[in-house]
Scaffold this active site. Structure first.
Site, PDB file in Angstrom:
ATOM      1  N   ASP A   7       7.527  -1.307   0.856  1.00 19.01           N
ATOM      2  CA  ASP A   7       7.785  -2.260  -0.222  1.00 19.01           C
ATOM      3  C   ASP A   7       7.011  -1.757  -1.433  1.00 19.01           C
ATOM      4  O   ASP A   7       5.831  -2.066  -1.610  1.00 19.01           O
ATOM      5  CB  ASP A   7       7.318  -3.654   0.193  1.00 19.01           C
ATOM      6  CG  ASP A   7       7.579  -4.696  -0.871  1.00 19.01           C
ATOM      7  OD1 ASP A   7       8.433  -4.467  -1.755  1.00 19.01           O
ATOM      8  OD2 ASP A   7       6.921  -5.762  -0.831  1.00 19.01           O
ATOM      9  N   GLU A  67      12.521  -0.583  -0.090  1.00 16.53           N
ATOM     10  CA  GLU A  67      13.156  -1.627  -0.887  1.00 16.53           C
ATOM     11  C   GLU A  67      13.483  -1.109  -2.278  1.00 16.53           C
ATOM     12  O   GLU A  67      12.667  -0.453  -2.916  1.00 16.53           O
ATOM     13  CB  GLU A  67      12.247  -2.850  -0.991  1.00 16.53           C
ATOM     14  CG  GLU A  67      12.951  -4.028  -1.633  1.00 16.53           C
ATOM     15  CD  GLU A  67      12.141  -5.293  -1.569  1.00 16.53           C
ATOM     16  OE1 GLU A  67      12.368  -6.082  -0.645  1.00 16.53           O
ATOM     17  OE2 GLU A  67      11.267  -5.464  -2.442  1.00 16.53           O
ATOM     18  N   ASP A 140       3.054  -8.443   1.235  1.00 17.48           N
ATOM     19  CA  ASP A 140       3.561  -7.096   0.954  1.00 17.48           C
ATOM     20  C   ASP A 140       3.698  -6.295   2.245  1.00 17.48           C
ATOM     21  O   ASP A 140       4.630  -5.506   2.400  1.00 17.48           O
ATOM     22  CB  ASP A 140       2.648  -6.364  -0.037  1.00 17.48           C
ATOM     23  CG  ASP A 140       2.680  -7.001  -1.409  1.00 17.48           C
ATOM     24  OD1 ASP A 140       3.742  -6.966  -2.046  1.00 17.48           O
ATOM     25  OD2 ASP A 140       1.649  -7.563  -1.831  1.00 17.48           O
TER      26      ASP A 140
END
Length: 163
Positions: A7, A67, A140
């Site tokens: 991420d 992502e 996260d």
């Protein structure tokens, strides 16, 4: 198959690793790489690159999901996140990892069946999928685990044996 999920961010980058065997998924490790927002962006990106290389070398994942930045109303923010995403893609490419990109709504859709799930809903789903493993509390890190799970589920859906 060992899968790394990333991420990317310019202040915090989450990472998570799962092992898969068919439909079974097991939590391996996760964490958050952090930098001060006041430091120069080039220094932060270099730090994230170097740390991602270390994580790849330590855990030896075989595949990776990253992502993609969501381009909403704040295009400037998306461009900034794109820099972090580029660093993550570079780190995986340097280490020879096959990598795929996923939009946040697709990650949520794959995990919960609803593309607008909350972070809390995703955490509950992850705990269920990982047999109630003691997952990290930092969003996260759990977001990165969700990306790894999405990568696995996406490839399972497409019937790919190796990814």
């Amino acid at each position: 198959m060992r899968i790394l999920g990333i991420d990317p961010g310019t202040v915090k980058t989450g990472w998570g690793i799962i092992d898969t065997n068919g439909q079974d998924m097991h939590y391996v490790a996760a964490g958050v790489l952090k930098q001060k927002s006041g430091s120069h962006i080039s220094n932060r990106l270099l730090y994230f690159y170097q740390e991602l290389i270390k994580i790849i070398e330590q855990y030896h994942p075989q595949s990776c999901g990253i992502e993609s930045p969501f381009v909403g109303e704040n295009v400037r923010s998306a461009f900034t996140l794109g820099k972090a995403q580029g660093v993550a893609i570079l780190a995986t490419a340097v280490k020879g990892l096959p990598t795929a990109e996923y939009l946040p709504n697709l990650v949520k859709q794959r995990l919960s069946g609803y593309g607008h799930s909350t972070k809390e809903q995703l955490q509950i789903t992850l705990k269920f999928l990982m047999d109630n493993a003691d997952l990290p509390n930092e969003t996260d890190a759990t977001d990165a685990l969700a990306i790894a799970v999405c990568h696995h589920l996406q490839n399972e859906m497409e019937g790919l044996k190796e990814y």
